[in-house]
Motif scaffolding. Structure first.
Motif, PDB file in Angstrom:
ATOM      1  N   VAL A  81      44.340  25.898  36.654  1.00  0.00           N
ATOM      2  CA  VAL A  81      43.639  25.131  35.626  1.00  0.00           C
ATOM      3  C   VAL A  81      43.173  26.096  34.544  1.00  0.00           C
ATOM      4  O   VAL A  81      42.386  27.009  34.815  1.00  0.00           O
ATOM      5  CB  VAL A  81      42.426  24.380  36.219  1.00  0.00           C
ATOM      6  N   GLY A  82      43.643  25.900  33.331  1.00  0.00           N
ATOM      7  CA  GLY A  82      43.241  26.790  32.250  1.00  0.00           C
ATOM      8  C   GLY A  82      41.820  26.566  31.781  1.00  0.00           C
ATOM      9  O   GLY A  82      41.136  27.512  31.387  1.00  0.00           O
ATOM     10  N   GLY A  83      41.369  25.302  31.796  1.00  0.00           N
ATOM     11  CA  GLY A  83      40.016  24.968  31.376  1.00  0.00           C
ATOM     12  C   GLY A  83      39.075  24.849  32.558  1.00  0.00           C
ATOM     13  O   GLY A  83      38.993  25.734  33.406  1.00  0.00           O
ATOM     14  N   ASN A  84      38.370  23.718  32.629  1.00  0.00           N
ATOM     15  CA  ASN A  84      37.419  23.472  33.706  1.00  0.00           C
ATOM     16  C   ASN A  84      37.978  22.480  34.715  1.00  0.00           C
ATOM     17  O   ASN A  84      38.766  21.601  34.364  1.00  0.00           O
ATOM     18  CB  ASN A  84      36.098  22.940  33.138  1.00  0.00           C
ATOM     19  N   LEU A  85      37.534  22.598  35.949  1.00  0.00           N
ATOM     20  CA  LEU A  85      37.965  21.706  37.031  1.00  0.00           C
ATOM     21  C   LEU A  85      36.775  20.908  37.531  1.00  0.00           C
ATOM     22  O   LEU A  85      35.727  21.473  37.859  1.00  0.00           O
ATOM     23  CB  LEU A  85      38.557  22.521  38.180  1.00  0.00           C
ATOM     24  N   THR A  86      36.952  19.578  37.597  1.00  0.00           N
ATOM     25  CA  THR A  86      35.954  18.684  38.187  1.00  0.00           C
ATOM     26  C   THR A  86      36.649  17.864  39.254  1.00  0.00           C
ATOM     27  O   THR A  86      37.668  17.215  38.978  1.00  0.00           O
ATOM     28  CB  THR A  86      35.348  17.741  37.126  1.00  0.00           C
ATOM     29  N   TRP A  87      36.082  17.858  40.491  1.00  0.00           N
ATOM     30  CA  TRP A  87      36.829  17.242  41.586  1.00  0.00           C
ATOM     31  C   TRP A  87      35.876  16.644  42.616  1.00  0.00           C
ATOM     32  O   TRP A  87      34.923  17.276  43.057  1.00  0.00           O
ATOM     33  CB  TRP A  87      37.710  18.289  42.261  1.00  0.00           C
ATOM     34  N   THR A  88      36.202  15.405  43.016  1.00  0.00           N
ATOM     35  CA  THR A  88      35.504  14.733  44.107  1.00  0.00           C
ATOM     36  C   THR A  88      36.529  14.210  45.104  1.00  0.00           C
ATOM     37  O   THR A  88      37.392  13.410  44.730  1.00  0.00           O
ATOM     38  CB  THR A  88      34.660  13.544  43.596  1.00  0.00           C
ATOM     39  N   ALA A 116      34.309  25.478  37.796  1.00  0.00           N
ATOM     40  CA  ALA A 116      34.751  24.477  38.765  1.00  0.00           C
ATOM     41  C   ALA A 116      33.532  23.757  39.326  1.00  0.00           C
ATOM     42  O   ALA A 116      32.580  24.400  39.795  1.00  0.00           O
ATOM     43  CB  ALA A 116      35.544  25.121  39.896  1.00  0.00           C
ATOM     44  N   THR A 117      33.567  22.430  39.261  1.00  0.00           N
ATOM     45  CA  THR A 117      32.510  21.607  39.836  1.00  0.00           C
ATOM     46  C   THR A 117      33.122  20.769  40.949  1.00  0.00           C
ATOM     47  O   THR A 117      33.866  19.824  40.681  1.00  0.00           O
ATOM     48  CB  THR A 117      31.880  20.687  38.771  1.00  0.00           C
ATOM     49  N   ILE A 118      32.823  21.136  42.195  1.00  0.00           N
ATOM     50  CA  ILE A 118      33.360  20.452  43.370  1.00  0.00           C
ATOM     51  C   ILE A 118      32.244  19.648  44.013  1.00  0.00           C
ATOM     52  O   ILE A 118      31.202  20.197  44.392  1.00  0.00           O
ATOM     53  CB  ILE A 118      33.925  21.454  44.407  1.00  0.00           C
ATOM     54  N   ALA A 119      32.443  18.329  44.118  1.00  0.00           N
ATOM     55  CA  ALA A 119      31.411  17.475  44.688  1.00  0.00           C
ATOM     56  C   ALA A 119      31.183  17.803  46.162  1.00  0.00           C
ATOM     57  O   ALA A 119      32.110  18.200  46.875  1.00  0.00           O
ATOM     58  CB  ALA A 119      31.796  16.012  44.528  1.00  0.00           C
ATOM     59  N   ASN A 121      29.878  16.713  50.088  1.00  0.00           N
ATOM     60  CA  ASN A 121      29.923  15.567  50.993  1.00  0.00           C
ATOM     61  C   ASN A 121      29.271  15.966  52.304  1.00  0.00           C
ATOM     62  O   ASN A 121      29.787  16.830  53.019  1.00  0.00           O
ATOM     63  CB  ASN A 121      31.370  15.139  51.215  1.00  0.00           C
ATOM     64  N   ASN A 122      28.116  15.351  52.613  1.00  0.00           N
ATOM     65  CA  ASN A 122      27.357  15.685  53.832  1.00  0.00           C
ATOM     66  C   ASN A 122      27.060  17.180  53.922  1.00  0.00           C
ATOM     67  O   ASN A 122      27.198  17.811  54.973  1.00  0.00           O
ATOM     68  CB  ASN A 122      28.123  15.231  55.080  1.00  0.00           C
ATOM     69  N   GLY A 123      26.682  17.752  52.795  1.00  0.00           N
ATOM     70  CA  GLY A 123      26.299  19.150  52.770  1.00  0.00           C
ATOM     71  C   GLY A 123      27.437  20.126  52.642  1.00  0.00           C
ATOM     72  O   GLY A 123      27.214  21.341  52.550  1.00  0.00           O
ATOM     73  N   GLY A 124      28.669  19.657  52.631  1.00  0.00           N
ATOM     74  CA  GLY A 124      29.830  20.531  52.496  1.00  0.00           C
ATOM     75  C   GLY A 124      30.720  20.075  51.365  1.00  0.00           C
ATOM     76  O   GLY A 124      30.512  19.018  50.762  1.00  0.00           O
ATOM     77  N   SER A 125      31.729  20.870  51.063  1.00  0.00           N
ATOM     78  CA  SER A 125      32.646  20.530  49.986  1.00  0.00           C
ATOM     79  C   SER A 125      33.436  19.275  50.321  1.00  0.00           C
ATOM     80  O   SER A 125      33.896  19.099  51.448  1.00  0.00           O
ATOM     81  CB  SER A 125      33.612  21.695  49.745  1.00  0.00           C
ATOM     82  N   SER A 126      33.599  18.408  49.339  1.00  0.00           N
ATOM     83  CA  SER A 126      34.408  17.209  49.543  1.00  0.00           C
ATOM     84  C   SER A 126      35.890  17.478  49.322  1.00  0.00           C
ATOM     85  O   SER A 126      36.711  16.582  49.469  1.00  0.00           O
ATOM     86  CB  SER A 126      33.952  16.088  48.597  1.00  0.00           C
ATOM     87  N   VAL A 127      36.206  18.724  48.982  1.00  0.00           N
ATOM     88  CA  VAL A 127      37.590  19.127  48.748  1.00  0.00           C
ATOM     89  C   VAL A 127      37.933  20.290  49.678  1.00  0.00           C
ATOM     90  O   VAL A 127      37.217  21.287  49.730  1.00  0.00           O
ATOM     91  CB  VAL A 127      37.813  19.562  47.284  1.00  0.00           C
ATOM     92  N   ALA A 128      39.019  20.146  50.429  1.00  0.00           N
ATOM     93  CA  ALA A 128      39.476  21.216  51.323  1.00  0.00           C
ATOM     94  C   ALA A 128      40.452  22.117  50.579  1.00  0.00           C
ATOM     95  O   ALA A 128      41.384  21.638  49.942  1.00  0.00           O
ATOM     96  CB  ALA A 128      40.145  20.617  52.549  1.00  0.00           C
ATOM     97  N   PHE A 129      40.256  23.422  50.687  1.00  0.00           N
ATOM     98  CA  PHE A 129      41.150  24.379  50.041  1.00  0.00           C
ATOM     99  C   PHE A 129      40.981  25.736  50.710  1.00  0.00           C
ATOM    100  O   PHE A 129      40.052  25.954  51.503  1.00  0.00           O
ATOM    101  CB  PHE A 129      40.871  24.479  48.540  1.00  0.00           C
TER     102      PHE A 129
END
Length: 332
Positions: A81-88, A116-119, A121-129
């Motif tokens: 991503v060249g700019g900003n990343l927003t992900w839920t 990068a703004t990663i939402a 979920n229950n205290g952890g990242s909602s995105v796996a990576f």
């Protein structure tokens, strides 16, 4: 008169005519990405089975990326991503819960030029990576790739058709006999929607379809290859990886209610992709919607662009200038 000068000119011309991108793919770096976008991406409730790259910002919701990519390649991170990343909600990589029955998995890598703004979920990242790098130097130059692919698109559009195109109400027939490459020309008005799209060429041949028009649509097509209906291709015989649709004039492209069989090259087009699949690469200016990309990357053989990437021109020019300077010193 400098007798060697004509020889230098011939060498330069030969190199300019035959060089391919440094990546080794006729599509440049984009050839390794399921979706390669020169602006922003906004998608939700879908996935890209292959890698994704965007020069602008990316906004994802309920999205998985690189779900069919099992290998690590440092030159081509799974999401760039060249700019900003927003992900839920979502994932990057090959995970067993996505690929039912898989005994292995590979967490994917994300490289972001901005923030990068990663939402959560229950205290952890909602995105796996696997890894996330922000404020990063990008692994390739989007502007260079964009210039190269726009040049490719224009060059291929100028090639003479080698096959015949027949447009009838509700049907398009493309027929070619060349065992290596068959080129066809259509206009955007020929392929609006609700048509049967028939490609009849030898097995193993590359198919290039040049499509003119600034505003184009691909909606509710039925695809056929040598009368094989893609909807009933249980053996995987449809040659998706050998077909390229070149929208060389489009600034707006709508893909909807369809499973596109082949790669879409639309380097100037803002693309709305909803309710459908693409069995190939998608290369565009921007991308919006819920369309799903399947990791069947273009592997066809096409004529090389006569002008290489800008960095290569600079390198070659500098080399020849250097040779000329050495000769002047020797003469002095």
């Amino acid at each position: 008169m400098n007798k060697l000068a004509p020889r230098y000119a011939i060498v330069l011309l030969f190199l300019l005519m035959t060089l391919t991108p440094a990546s080794g793919s006729v599509l440049g770096t984009a050839g390794y990405y399921n979706e390669f976008i020169f602006g922003d991406i906004a998608q939700e409730d879908t996935d890209s089975q292959g890698r994704v790259a965007a020069a602008g910002s990316v906004a994802y919701y309920n999205m998985s990326v690189a779900s069919e990519v099992q290998t690590i390649n440092p030159s081509y991170p799974d999401l760039v991503v060249g700019g900003n990343l927003t992900w839920t909600n979502g994932s990057v990589g090959y995970f067993s819960d996505i690929n039912s029955g898989a005994s292995i998995y590979k967490k994917g890598d994300i490289v972001v030029g901005g923030t990068a703004t990663i939402a959560q979920n229950n205290g952890g990242s909602s995105v796996a990576f696997g890894s996330l790098t922000t404020s990063a130097a990008l692994p390739f130059n989007f502007a260079t790739e964009q210039s190269y692919l726009q040049g490719m698109s224009t060059f291929w559009a100028g090639l003479a058709a080698t096959g015949s195109s027949s447009v009838k109400p509700g049907e398009v027939f493309l027929t070619g006999t060349n065992p290596a490459l068959n080129i066809f020309t259509l206009s955007a008005a020929d392929i609006v929607q609700n048509i049967g799209f028939h490609i009849n060429v030898p097995y193993g041949a590359t198919t290039l379809i040049n499509i003119s028009g600034q505003s184009a649509q691909m909606q509710n097509f039925g695809f056929y290859f040598n009368e094989l209906d893609a909807n009933y291709d249980t053996l995987g015989l449809f040659p998706d990886e050998l077909i390229l649709y070149n929208f060389f004039e489009a600034t707006a492209l709508t893909i909807a209610g369809i499973e596109v069989h082949g790669t879409v090259l639309a380097p100037w087009a803002d693309t709305l992709f909803d309710n459908g699949h693409i069995e190939g690469n998608l290369i565009a200016r921007s991308l919006l919607g819920t369309g799903e990309a399947h990791n069947e990357l273009f592997n066809g053989k096409l004529p090389n662009h006569p002008v290489p990437e800008p960095a290569t021109v600079i390198l070659l020019g500098g080399g020849l200038i250097g040779v000329a300077a050495v000769r002047r010193r020797l003469k002095g």
